[in-house]
Design a protein around this motif. Structure first.
Motif, mmCIF file in Angstrom:
data_model
loop_
_atom_site.group_PDB
_atom_site.id
_atom_site.type_symbol
_atom_site.label_atom_id
_atom_site.label_comp_id
_atom_site.label_asym_id
_atom_site.label_seq_id
_atom_site.Cartn_x
_atom_site.Cartn_y
_atom_site.Cartn_z
ATOM 1 N N ASP A 207 41.112 -41.694 42.319
ATOM 2 C CA ASP A 207 39.947 -42.561 42.274
ATOM 3 C C ASP A 207 38.806 -41.694 41.762
ATOM 4 O O ASP A 207 38.154 -40.978 42.520
ATOM 5 C CB ASP A 207 39.641 -43.136 43.657
ATOM 6 N N LEU A 208 38.601 -41.735 40.449
ATOM 7 C CA LEU A 208 37.686 -40.813 39.785
ATOM 8 C C LEU A 208 36.338 -41.470 39.516
ATOM 9 O O LEU A 208 36.265 -42.604 39.051
ATOM 10 C CB LEU A 208 38.284 -40.333 38.462
ATOM 11 N N SER A 209 35.282 -40.733 39.791
ATOM 12 C CA SER A 209 33.935 -41.212 39.508
ATOM 13 C C SER A 209 33.648 -41.073 38.008
ATOM 14 O O SER A 209 34.422 -40.460 37.267
ATOM 15 C CB SER A 209 32.913 -40.392 40.291
ATOM 16 N N GLN A 210 32.522 -41.625 37.581
ATOM 17 C CA GLN A 210 32.158 -41.531 36.170
ATOM 18 C C GLN A 210 32.006 -40.071 35.746
ATOM 19 O O GLN A 210 32.429 -39.689 34.658
ATOM 20 C CB GLN A 210 30.856 -42.296 35.930
ATOM 21 N N ALA A 211 31.413 -39.255 36.611
ATOM 22 C CA ALA A 211 31.218 -37.831 36.280
ATOM 23 C C ALA A 211 32.561 -37.114 36.164
ATOM 24 O O ALA A 211 32.761 -36.312 35.243
ATOM 25 C CB ALA A 211 30.357 -37.165 37.349
ATOM 26 N N ARG B 19 34.259 -46.054 37.314
ATOM 27 C CA ARG B 19 35.314 -45.510 38.183
ATOM 28 C C ARG B 19 36.662 -45.762 37.535
ATOM 29 O O ARG B 19 36.858 -46.765 36.857
ATOM 30 C CB ARG B 19 35.309 -46.172 39.572
ATOM 31 N N LEU B 20 37.573 -44.830 37.762
ATOM 32 C CA LEU B 20 38.934 -44.971 37.261
ATOM 33 C C LEU B 20 39.921 -44.826 38.410
ATOM 34 O O LEU B 20 39.895 -43.825 39.131
ATOM 35 C CB LEU B 20 39.240 -43.919 36.197
ATOM 36 N N LEU B 21 40.768 -45.836 38.582
ATOM 37 C CA LEU B 21 41.854 -45.749 39.547
ATOM 38 C C LEU B 21 43.149 -45.497 38.789
ATOM 39 O O LEU B 21 43.419 -46.149 37.780
ATOM 40 C CB LEU B 21 41.996 -47.054 40.336
ATOM 41 N N VAL B 22 43.937 -44.562 39.279
ATOM 42 C CA VAL B 22 45.276 -44.328 38.734
ATOM 43 C C VAL B 22 46.271 -44.697 39.823
ATOM 44 O O VAL B 22 46.174 -44.213 40.954
ATOM 45 C CB VAL B 22 45.476 -42.855 38.300
ATOM 46 N N MET B 23 47.223 -45.584 39.477
ATOM 47 C CA MET B 23 48.199 -46.051 40.455
ATOM 48 C C MET B 23 49.606 -45.585 40.094
ATOM 49 O O MET B 23 49.963 -45.477 38.924
ATOM 50 C CB MET B 23 48.168 -47.577 40.562
ATOM 51 N N GLU C 74 42.300 -44.757 26.005
ATOM 52 C CA GLU C 74 41.006 -44.602 25.340
ATOM 53 C C GLU C 74 39.957 -45.522 25.984
ATOM 54 O O GLU C 74 38.813 -45.118 26.182
ATOM 55 C CB GLU C 74 41.131 -44.923 23.840
ATOM 56 N N ASP C 75 40.369 -46.741 26.317
ATOM 57 C CA ASP C 75 39.443 -47.669 26.969
ATOM 58 C C ASP C 75 39.090 -47.193 28.373
ATOM 59 O O ASP C 75 37.951 -47.343 28.830
ATOM 60 C CB ASP C 75 40.048 -49.075 27.038
ATOM 61 N N ALA C 76 40.068 -46.615 29.067
ATOM 62 C CA ALA C 76 39.814 -46.096 30.414
ATOM 63 C C ALA C 76 38.810 -44.946 30.372
ATOM 64 O O ALA C 76 38.002 -44.772 31.284
ATOM 65 C CB ALA C 76 41.114 -45.645 31.060
ATOM 66 N N LEU C 77 38.878 -44.142 29.306
ATOM 67 C CA LEU C 77 37.926 -43.050 29.137
ATOM 68 C C LEU C 77 36.528 -43.563 28.804
ATOM 69 O O LEU C 77 35.525 -43.057 29.301
ATOM 70 C CB LEU C 77 38.386 -42.131 27.997
#
Length: 252
Positions: free
Chosen positions: A233-237, A221-225, A213-216
Motif C-alpha cells: 500500500d504505497l503512498s504517492q511519495a 495511492r497504489l495497492l498491490v494484491m 504505466e497508468d499505475a505510475l
C-alpha cells in the motif's frame, strides 16, 4: 481525514464445487479516505475484482466487516449500497442501455438512487445541461445526444459510462479495468479524461488496472494484491520513487 470505506479483516472463502475450499480474499484491512485515488495492480486471481465486488455488495464477506461513511454495510445487498457507489466496467456495453439515447442514459444516471414515480421525464428540460456535459468529452460524443448508445463506438460508449457514473457525484467511484477493452490511443484518452474528472470534481476513486504505466502516472495511492492479500500500500511519495522495473520486482 474522512473515511469513505473501511474494511476490517475482510475474507471471502468459496467452494469450487469439488469440495475444495479456496480463499479469494484473505483477511484484508483497508481504509479509503476522502479524495483518495487508489490504483490496484495484481495478476489474475490476485483478488482485485473480489475486493471490488465485496465493496459493491455483489459478493458477501465470509468474515470481517465493511463500512461506508461510517455505516456498517456488511450485510446489505448491492441495491442498498447503490446510493454510495458508481461503477464503470471493463465491457463498454455494461454501463449503458443500448436502445436508449445518450440523453436518456444521462437522465437515468442523474437520478440514480432516488425514488421515482410514474411522472413525465421532461427530458427536454435537461437538453442544454446534457449537451454541456458531453461537450467536455472531446471524442465526437457531442454530436450524438439523440443517438442510441448501442450505435456509439467503444470509446464513446465507455466515456458515456464514465460521465453517467459521475454526473451525480458518488461517494466512491469504482473503475473496473475500464480502459482494458479499448485500443491504446483511446485508452490513453479515456484515462486522461478519468483523471480530469477525478481531480476536477475531487472524487474518491478506486481503479483496477493492468497497465503499470497508468499505475505510475495516476492516483495518490497504489495497492498491490497477490493471493487475496494486499501486499503493498504505497503512498504517492513512495510510488514516485519507483520505476517499471521496481513494479515487476514486486510481483516476483
Amino acid at each position: 481525514m474522512k473515511k469513505i470505506v473501511e474494511l476490517k479483516n475482510a475474507s471471502v472463502v468459496v467452494n469450487n464445487g469439488f469440495d475444495e475450499v479456496k480463499t479469494i480474499l484473505d483477511d484484508v484491512t483497508l481504509t479509503i479516505y476522502e479524495n483518495d485515488f487508489l490504483t490496484i495492480l495484481g495478476g489474475n486471481g490476485a483478488g482485485k475484482s473480489t475486493l471490488f465486488n465485496v465493496i459493491a455488495g455483489t459478493l458477501m464477506l465470509t468474515s470481517g466487516s465493511i463500512s461506508i461513511l461510517g455505516q456498517d454495510v456488511t450485510q446489505l445487498p448491492a441495491q442498498s449500497r447503490a446510493k454510495y457507489l458508481a461503477r464503470v466496467f471493463q465491457d463498454p456495453k455494461m454501463g449503458t442501455a443500448p436502445r436508449m439515447t445518450v440523453a436518456e442514459n444521462l437522465l437515468i444516471a442523474k437520478f440514480r438512487g432516488e425514488k421515482r414515480g410514474l411522472v413525465s421525464r421532461k427530458i427536454q428540460d435537461y437538453t442544454d445541461e446534457f449537451q454541456g456535459l458531453i461537450g467536455k468529452i472531446g471524442n465526437g460524443l457531442e454530436k450524438h445526444l439523440e443517438t442510441p448508445a448501442g450505435l456509439l463506438s467503444g470509446g464513446q460508449r465507455q466515456a458515456l459510462s464514465l460521465l453517467m457514473a459521475t454526473v451525480k457525484r458518488p461517494d466512491l467511484l469504482l473503475l473496473d479495468e475500464h480502459t482494458a477493452a479499448l485500443d491504446p490511443k483511446t485508452s490513453q484518452s479515456l484515462m486522461a479524461l478519468t483523471n480530469q474528472f477525478v481531480q476536477g470534481d475531487q472524487l474518491t476513486a478506486l481503479m483496477i488496472t493492468h497497465h503499470m504505466e497508468d499505475a505510475l502516472k495516476y492516483g495518490n495511492r497504489l495497492l498491490v494484491m497477490k493471493d487475496g492479500k494486499i501486499i503493498e500500500d504505497l503512498s504517492q511519495a513512495e510510488k514516485a520513487k519507483l520505476n517499471l522495473a521496481d513494479y515487476y520486482q514486486i510481483f516476483e
